[in-house]
Design a protein around this motif. Structure first.
Motif, PDB file in Angstrom:
ATOM      1  N   VAL A  52       0.827  -1.212   0.000  1.00  0.00           N
ATOM      2  CA  VAL A  52       0.000   0.000   0.000  1.00  0.00           C
ATOM      3  C   VAL A  52       0.857   1.256   0.000  1.00  0.00           C
ATOM      4  O   VAL A  52       0.687   2.158  -0.802  1.00  0.00           O
ATOM      5  CB  VAL A  52      -0.962   0.009   1.211  1.00  0.00           C
ATOM      6  N   ASP A  53       1.799   1.324   0.907  1.00  0.00           N
ATOM      7  CA  ASP A  53       2.809   2.385   0.950  1.00  0.00           C
ATOM      8  C   ASP A  53       2.219   3.788   0.726  1.00  0.00           C
ATOM      9  O   ASP A  53       1.381   4.216   1.493  1.00  0.00           O
ATOM     10  CB  ASP A  53       3.889   2.045  -0.089  1.00  0.00           C
ATOM     11  N   LYS A  54       2.616   4.479  -0.345  1.00  0.00           N
ATOM     12  CA  LYS A  54       2.155   5.860  -0.552  1.00  0.00           C
ATOM     13  C   LYS A  54       0.786   5.935  -1.217  1.00  0.00           C
ATOM     14  O   LYS A  54       0.234   7.019  -1.376  1.00  0.00           O
ATOM     15  CB  LYS A  54       3.184   6.613  -1.402  1.00  0.00           C
ATOM     16  N   ASN A  55       0.234   4.793  -1.605  1.00  0.00           N
ATOM     17  CA  ASN A  55      -1.052   4.794  -2.316  1.00  0.00           C
ATOM     18  C   ASN A  55      -2.232   4.536  -1.394  1.00  0.00           C
ATOM     19  O   ASN A  55      -3.257   4.007  -1.828  1.00  0.00           O
ATOM     20  CB  ASN A  55      -1.026   3.748  -3.429  1.00  0.00           C
ATOM     21  N   ASN A 104      -4.500   6.328  -0.072  1.00  0.00           N
ATOM     22  CA  ASN A 104      -5.795   6.944  -0.340  1.00  0.00           C
ATOM     23  C   ASN A 104      -6.241   6.783  -1.794  1.00  0.00           C
ATOM     24  O   ASN A 104      -7.220   7.391  -2.221  1.00  0.00           O
ATOM     25  CB  ASN A 104      -5.772   8.422   0.045  1.00  0.00           C
ATOM     26  N   LYS A 105      -5.504   5.971  -2.553  1.00  0.00           N
ATOM     27  CA  LYS A 105      -5.869   5.818  -3.969  1.00  0.00           C
ATOM     28  C   LYS A 105      -6.902   4.711  -4.162  1.00  0.00           C
ATOM     29  O   LYS A 105      -6.823   3.655  -3.557  1.00  0.00           O
ATOM     30  CB  LYS A 105      -4.620   5.504  -4.803  1.00  0.00           C
ATOM     31  N   GLU A 106      -7.834   4.990  -5.051  1.00  0.00           N
ATOM     32  CA  GLU A 106      -8.930   4.062  -5.354  1.00  0.00           C
ATOM     33  C   GLU A 106      -8.413   2.688  -5.797  1.00  0.00           C
ATOM     34  O   GLU A 106      -8.878   1.651  -5.325  1.00  0.00           O
ATOM     35  CB  GLU A 106      -9.776   4.698  -6.471  1.00  0.00           C
ATOM     36  N   GLU A 107      -7.395   2.695  -6.703  1.00  0.00           N
ATOM     37  CA  GLU A 107      -6.888   1.435  -7.297  1.00  0.00           C
ATOM     38  C   GLU A 107      -6.361   0.473  -6.245  1.00  0.00           C
ATOM     39  O   GLU A 107      -6.390  -0.739  -6.430  1.00  0.00           O
ATOM     40  CB  GLU A 107      -5.739   1.689  -8.282  1.00  0.00           C
ATOM     41  N   THR A 108      -5.883   1.015  -5.126  1.00  0.00           N
ATOM     42  CA  THR A 108      -5.313   0.166  -4.082  1.00  0.00           C
ATOM     43  C   THR A 108      -6.344  -0.843  -3.580  1.00  0.00           C
ATOM     44  O   THR A 108      -5.995  -1.940  -3.179  1.00  0.00           O
ATOM     45  CB  THR A 108      -4.828   1.046  -2.913  1.00  0.00           C
ATOM     46  N   ASN A 153     -10.216   2.618   4.847  1.00  0.00           N
ATOM     47  CA  ASN A 153     -10.446   2.851   3.419  1.00  0.00           C
ATOM     48  C   ASN A 153     -11.145   1.649   2.782  1.00  0.00           C
ATOM     49  O   ASN A 153     -12.059   1.801   1.972  1.00  0.00           O
ATOM     50  CB  ASN A 153      -9.120   3.108   2.699  1.00  0.00           C
TER      51      ASN A 153
END
Ligand code: TXA
Ligand code: MG
Length: 330
Positions: A8-11, A13-17, A133
């Motif tokens: 997950v790291d820096k992503n 808040n990203k939808e694709e995660t 999330n």
């Protein structure tokens, strides 16, 4: 089955995660995800087939109910009834957080195997951005026990989950090491005063500041464990664990005694013991990781040192005593 790991790291808040995880969970599959306590093995709590897969993957006894995870107090209240004021106060004070509340569930709200047929359910809102999330996107209550094989230490890193679940589950969300490292406090709100069924990072004193008197189930004489999971031996590494008083001379003597028989010894302690074949740091955050590290060595016996003020760390001592099956070195 191939087990994929999404870092997950820096992503965060990203939808694709989350899209793959959401799709798996909405289609009766299992996804492991980080919480602030330990990694959970999640399934749709309203779907009995999905929940059954958790029991199969873990080899978990069917009479041990699962904790349900939701994204907010409002979501939790959709699934329970006769909620006492003290439970509402706990939600306001500690959620999101490492507190599971046992409450009366609405009839037919969850798959029967989530609650092992009980009329009550354990619910919490985890305090971890990945878990939150995921829960917000999946729009389902998620049953999630710790993501380890039954009887093994709970996973505090994605690698621990992979070790136990490789080839068994399709996806692990890797959010790094968990912050707290031991499972949530379980508080039974269906009795008065409320009872702590499993100690955790949120202590009796923390709870009493908000809702007044709380009892510890271990203090209630002659009571069968009301939290079904507590009767099982847990958290045990392969080599036997023995408790020993945290006294340098005593520990060194024990190490020499074991080594004299040609055996290798690991010490779990807050201070280093250079005499030991292996040394691992002992704290709530590192306990399970250290126990799992012992499994990757050729150690024959593990000594875990117990400090004179264990009251300060009731939850960690509870897990350590279980790992040792209450055996003291002598
Ligand atoms: O920190 C945690 O709570 C982690 C993370 C993943 O959220 N989850 C976890 O779940 O530790 P699990 O299934 O390994 O532990 C569930 C505990 C068991 O001791 C079980 O007996 C108790 O909660 N429990 C669940 N539902 C209950 C109920 N209705 N009544 C009494 N105890 C219950
Ligand atoms: Mg567990």
């Amino acid at each position: 089955m191939k087990t994929e790991i999404i870092l997950v790291d820096k992503n965060v808040n990203k939808e694709e995660t989350y899209s793959q995880a959401v799709e798996i969970l909405q289609n009766e599959g299992l996804v492991a995800f980080p919480t602030e306590t330990v990694y959970g093995l999640g399934a749709d709590a309203t779907n009995p087939q999905a929940v059954e897969k958790i029991f199969e993957a873990k080899g978990r006894p069917a009479d041990n109910p699962l904790i349900v995870h939701v994204d907010s107090k409002e979501s939790a209240l959709e699934w329970v009834q006769n909620v006492p004021d003290k439970a509402l106060q706990c939600m306001d004070a500690f959620w999101p957080g490492a507190l599971t509340l046992i409450m009366k569930s609405k009839p037919d709200a969850f798959a029967a195997n989530v609650t092992a047929g009980l009329s009550t359910v354990g619910i919490r809102v985890p305090n971890h951005p990945v878990a939150l999330n995921l829960l917000r996107r999946v729009k389902l209550p998620i049953a999630a026990p710790s993501a380890n094989t039954s009887g093994k230490p709970s996973p505090t890193r994605a690698e621990h989950v992979y070790h136990d679940m490789e080839g068994i589950i399709p996806l692990i969300l890797d959010g790094g090491a968990t912050a707290i490292g031991i499972e949530s406090t379980v508080l039974d709100m269906t009795c008065e005063p409320p009872v702590i069924l499993r100690p955790g990072n949120i202590t009796k004193e923390d709870l009493e500041q908000v809702i007044g008197t709380v009892r510890l189930s271990s203090d209630i004489q002659g009571n069968a464990p009301k939290s079904p999971g507590m009767k099982y031996m847990h958290y045990a590494p392969e080599a036997p664990v023995y408790l020993i008083e945290n006294d340098q001379a005593l520990v060194e003597k024990a190490i020499e005694h074991v080594q004299k028989d040609g055996k290798k010894v690991a010490v779990l302690s807050t201070v280093e013991f250079p005499l030991a074949d292996y040394y691992f740091r002992l704290s709530a955050e590192t306990l399970y990781d250290s126990l799992r590290k012992c499994d990757r060595t050729d150690v024959d016996l593990i000594l875990a040192t117990v400090s004179p003020a264990p009251k300060r760390n009731v939850a960690m001592m509870n897990r350590l005593e279980k790992a040792a099956d209450h055996k003291w070195f002598s």
